[in-house]
Design a protein around this motif. Sequence first.
Motif, PDB file in Angstrom:
ATOM      1  N   SER A  25       0.814  -1.221   0.000  1.00  0.00           N
ATOM      2  CA  SER A  25       0.000   0.000   0.000  1.00  0.00           C
ATOM      3  C   SER A  25       0.847   1.270   0.000  1.00  0.00           C
ATOM      4  CB  SER A  25      -0.923   0.005   1.223  1.00  0.00           C
ATOM      5  OG  SER A  25      -0.170   0.116   2.423  1.00  0.00           O
ATOM      6  N   MET A  26       2.164   1.150   0.093  1.00  0.00           N
ATOM      7  CA  MET A  26       3.036   2.312   0.174  1.00  0.00           C
ATOM      8  C   MET A  26       3.536   2.711  -1.209  1.00  0.00           C
ATOM      9  SD  MET A  26       5.122   0.950   3.549  1.00  0.00           S
ATOM     10  CE  MET A  26       5.958   2.457   4.005  1.00  0.00           C
ATOM     11  N   ASN A  27       3.908   3.989  -1.374  1.00  0.00           N
ATOM     12  CA  ASN A  27       4.418   4.470  -2.651  1.00  0.00           C
ATOM     13  C   ASN A  27       5.742   5.202  -2.449  1.00  0.00           C
ATOM     14  OD1 ASN A  27       3.843   7.202  -1.860  1.00  0.00           O
ATOM     15  ND2 ASN A  27       1.706   6.898  -2.474  1.00  0.00           N
ATOM     16  N   ALA A  28       6.269   5.769  -3.532  1.00  0.00           N
ATOM     17  CA  ALA A  28       7.601   6.388  -3.486  1.00  0.00           C
ATOM     18  C   ALA A  28       7.694   7.482  -2.432  1.00  0.00           C
ATOM     19  CB  ALA A  28       7.953   6.952  -4.857  1.00  0.00           C
ATOM     20  N   ASN A  29       6.617   8.228  -2.237  1.00  0.00           N
ATOM     21  CA  ASN A  29       6.660   9.327  -1.272  1.00  0.00           C
ATOM     22  C   ASN A  29       6.904   8.846   0.160  1.00  0.00           C
ATOM     23  OD1 ASN A  29       6.168  11.223  -3.270  1.00  0.00           O
ATOM     24  ND2 ASN A  29       3.935  11.110  -3.021  1.00  0.00           N
ATOM     25  N   ASP A  30       6.575   7.582   0.416  1.00  0.00           N
ATOM     26  CA  ASP A  30       6.782   7.028   1.751  1.00  0.00           C
ATOM     27  C   ASP A  30       8.244   6.683   2.022  1.00  0.00           C
ATOM     28  OD1 ASP A  30       3.989   6.972   2.530  1.00  0.00           O
ATOM     29  OD2 ASP A  30       3.741   5.333   1.096  1.00  0.00           O
ATOM     30  N   PHE A  31       9.072   6.711   0.978  1.00  0.00           N
ATOM     31  CA  PHE A  31      10.442   6.219   1.120  1.00  0.00           C
ATOM     32  C   PHE A  31      11.523   7.228   0.769  1.00  0.00           C
ATOM     33  CE2 PHE A  31       7.773   2.515   0.234  1.00  0.00           C
ATOM     34  CZ  PHE A  31       8.101   1.703   1.303  1.00  0.00           C
ATOM     35  N   THR A  32      11.201   8.277   0.048  1.00  0.00           N
ATOM     36  CA  THR A  32      12.255   9.132  -0.507  1.00  0.00           C
ATOM     37  C   THR A  32      12.918  10.037   0.534  1.00  0.00           C
ATOM     38  OG1 THR A  32      10.477  10.607  -1.253  1.00  0.00           O
ATOM     39  CG2 THR A  32      11.438   9.097  -2.886  1.00  0.00           C
ATOM     40  N   SER A  33      12.232  10.391   1.608  1.00  0.00           N
ATOM     41  CA  SER A  33      12.864  11.212   2.660  1.00  0.00           C
ATOM     42  C   SER A  33      13.502  10.289   3.690  1.00  0.00           C
ATOM     43  CB  SER A  33      11.822  12.127   3.314  1.00  0.00           C
ATOM     44  OG  SER A  33      11.298  13.049   2.385  1.00  0.00           O
ATOM     45  N   ASP A  34      14.523   9.572   3.252  1.00  0.00           N
ATOM     46  CA  ASP A  34      15.111   8.495   4.061  1.00  0.00           C
ATOM     47  C   ASP A  34      16.242   9.010   4.952  1.00  0.00           C
ATOM     48  OD1 ASP A  34      16.653   9.021   1.812  1.00  0.00           O
ATOM     49  OD2 ASP A  34      17.298   6.942   1.576  1.00  0.00           O
ATOM     50  N   THR A  35      15.873   9.855   5.912  1.00  0.00           N
ATOM     51  CA  THR A  35      16.881  10.433   6.802  1.00  0.00           C
ATOM     52  C   THR A  35      17.542   9.359   7.671  1.00  0.00           C
ATOM     53  OG1 THR A  35      15.123  10.936   8.402  1.00  0.00           O
ATOM     54  CG2 THR A  35      15.763  12.683   6.853  1.00  0.00           C
ATOM     55  N   GLY A  36      16.808   8.288   7.969  1.00  0.00           N
ATOM     56  CA  GLY A  36      17.411   7.211   8.744  1.00  0.00           C
ATOM     57  C   GLY A  36      18.575   6.567   8.025  1.00  0.00           C
ATOM     58  N   ARG A  37      18.455   6.415   6.714  1.00  0.00           N
ATOM     59  CA  ARG A  37      19.548   5.830   5.925  1.00  0.00           C
ATOM     60  C   ARG A  37      20.753   6.767   5.899  1.00  0.00           C
ATOM     61  NH1 ARG A  37      16.850   4.298   1.985  1.00  0.00           N
ATOM     62  NH2 ARG A  37      16.924   2.048   2.419  1.00  0.00           N
ATOM     63  N   ILE A  38      20.512   8.053   5.790  1.00  0.00           N
ATOM     64  CA  ILE A  38      21.611   9.019   5.788  1.00  0.00           C
ATOM     65  C   ILE A  38      22.355   8.982   7.123  1.00  0.00           C
ATOM     66  CG2 ILE A  38      22.206  11.469   5.684  1.00  0.00           C
ATOM     67  CD1 ILE A  38      19.859  11.804   3.715  1.00  0.00           C
ATOM     68  N   ASP A  39      21.611   8.943   8.211  1.00  0.00           N
ATOM     69  CA  ASP A  39      22.244   8.846   9.533  1.00  0.00           C
ATOM     70  C   ASP A  39      23.081   7.575   9.630  1.00  0.00           C
ATOM     71  OD1 ASP A  39      21.151  11.217  10.381  1.00  0.00           O
ATOM     72  OD2 ASP A  39      19.483  10.291  11.449  1.00  0.00           O
ATOM     73  N   TYR A  40      22.511   6.472   9.154  1.00  0.00           N
ATOM     74  CA  TYR A  40      23.196   5.178   9.203  1.00  0.00           C
ATOM     75  C   TYR A  40      24.495   5.221   8.394  1.00  0.00           C
ATOM     76  CZ  TYR A  40      23.874   0.120   8.488  1.00  0.00           C
ATOM     77  OH  TYR A  40      24.400  -1.154   8.426  1.00  0.00           O
ATOM     78  N   MET A  41      24.422   5.643   7.142  1.00  0.00           N
ATOM     79  CA  MET A  41      25.606   5.664   6.291  1.00  0.00           C
ATOM     80  C   MET A  41      26.658   6.629   6.821  1.00  0.00           C
ATOM     81  SD  MET A  41      23.757   5.528   2.554  1.00  0.00           S
ATOM     82  CE  MET A  41      25.279   5.905   1.702  1.00  0.00           C
ATOM     83  N   SER A  42      26.205   7.789   7.273  1.00  0.00           N
ATOM     84  CA  SER A  42      27.142   8.781   7.800  1.00  0.00           C
ATOM     85  C   SER A  42      27.908   8.222   8.994  1.00  0.00           C
ATOM     86  CB  SER A  42      26.374  10.039   8.197  1.00  0.00           C
ATOM     87  OG  SER A  42      27.237  10.978   8.789  1.00  0.00           O
ATOM     88  N   GLY A  43      27.197   7.535   9.897  1.00  0.00           N
ATOM     89  CA  GLY A  43      27.841   6.977  11.074  1.00  0.00           C
ATOM     90  C   GLY A  43      28.812   5.861  10.741  1.00  0.00           C
ATOM     91  N   TYR A  44      28.408   4.939   9.879  1.00  0.00           N
ATOM     92  CA  TYR A  44      29.279   3.816   9.535  1.00  0.00           C
ATOM     93  C   TYR A  44      30.510   4.285   8.751  1.00  0.00           C
ATOM     94  CZ  TYR A  44      26.271   0.122  11.330  1.00  0.00           C
ATOM     95  OH  TYR A  44      25.568  -0.723  12.167  1.00  0.00           O
ATOM     96  N   LEU A  45      30.332   5.253   7.869  1.00  0.00           N
ATOM     97  CA  LEU A  45      31.478   5.770   7.119  1.00  0.00           C
ATOM     98  C   LEU A  45      32.443   6.525   8.033  1.00  0.00           C
ATOM     99  CD1 LEU A  45      29.619   6.891   3.892  1.00  0.00           C
ATOM    100  CD2 LEU A  45      31.488   5.241   3.979  1.00  0.00           C
TER     101      LEU A  45
END
Length: 311
Positions: free
Chosen positions: A215-235
């Motif tokens: 039931s979800m669409n692209a708008n539900d996923f594109t503001s993926d701040t959690g992924r940015i936090d994750y990648m920034s921390g691991y890098l």
Amino acid sequence: MNGWYSPGRCSKPFGNCDFGNSSIEPYIVGHNMVLSHANAVRIYRDNYQEKQGGYIGISVGARWYKPLRNTTIDLLAVERAISFNVPWFLDPIILGDYPPEMRRILGSNLPQFTLKERNKLLVTKLDFIGLNHYSTLYVKDCIFSPCEVDPIDGDARVISLAERDGVVIGKETGAPFFYDVPHAMEEVVMYYKQRYNNIATYITENGYAQASNSSMNANDFTSDTGRIDYMSGYLKFLSSAIRKGADVRGYFVWSLLDNFEWTSGYTSRFGLYHVDFKTQKRTAKLSAEWYRMFLKGSLLTREVQYGSQPQ
């Protein structure tokens, strides 16, 4: 071992399958994988490497572990859990035999290498190792403190847990058992730097999952701040390991695109680009732009990327 993946063979208490023996079959399979690796390396080196100028290695899933308690038995449990993870495959290839912890626990259930096979492994070895690292769990000893057998860590005689004293080890992600524990990236890299004499290393997978349903669409996923936090921390912590001398040659995000994720199917989205699986339309997520700027050398902060004023 647990029967979650094809061909669906296992036995109790690790899993509930119609056929299989979890105490023997996984180690036969692993043994044949190690020998197949040695043959593949030999074939490549003899027939292709000089002409192509390429490198050959192997990638392994590198889960990391922390002791549930600062006790001797839980610290030893961590070493066992680690041994039944990456070293299960890399110790034979690089050091010539399985980890001692595996030998002590498994006895005759763990296959032996012949002298000829051991020499072939040590001669062929590899040019680099690849570590697929996503998450970290606490480990509790199950030898001196009886507990249920863990289908993830199996014969290591431990159980892995996400919480300690009611506090989760890291932020939850959209994938089971995957938590955001960025400092573990440095610990993983430095551990294998020491264990394998600083062999050239690539982080061949590291990424963040978003849970998904139909039931979800692209708008539900594109503001993926959690992924940015994750990648920034691991890098950040990967960079720290490099500054401390780890010979890390590259880092690969899983994944460029949302795709079919093992037994999770289309319900876990790891991509920097959202994919509409019905139309195949691809939409860049916020993380795609963040990563593009990172690769160009921009000194990004969370505030800059999310639209606040830089500090």
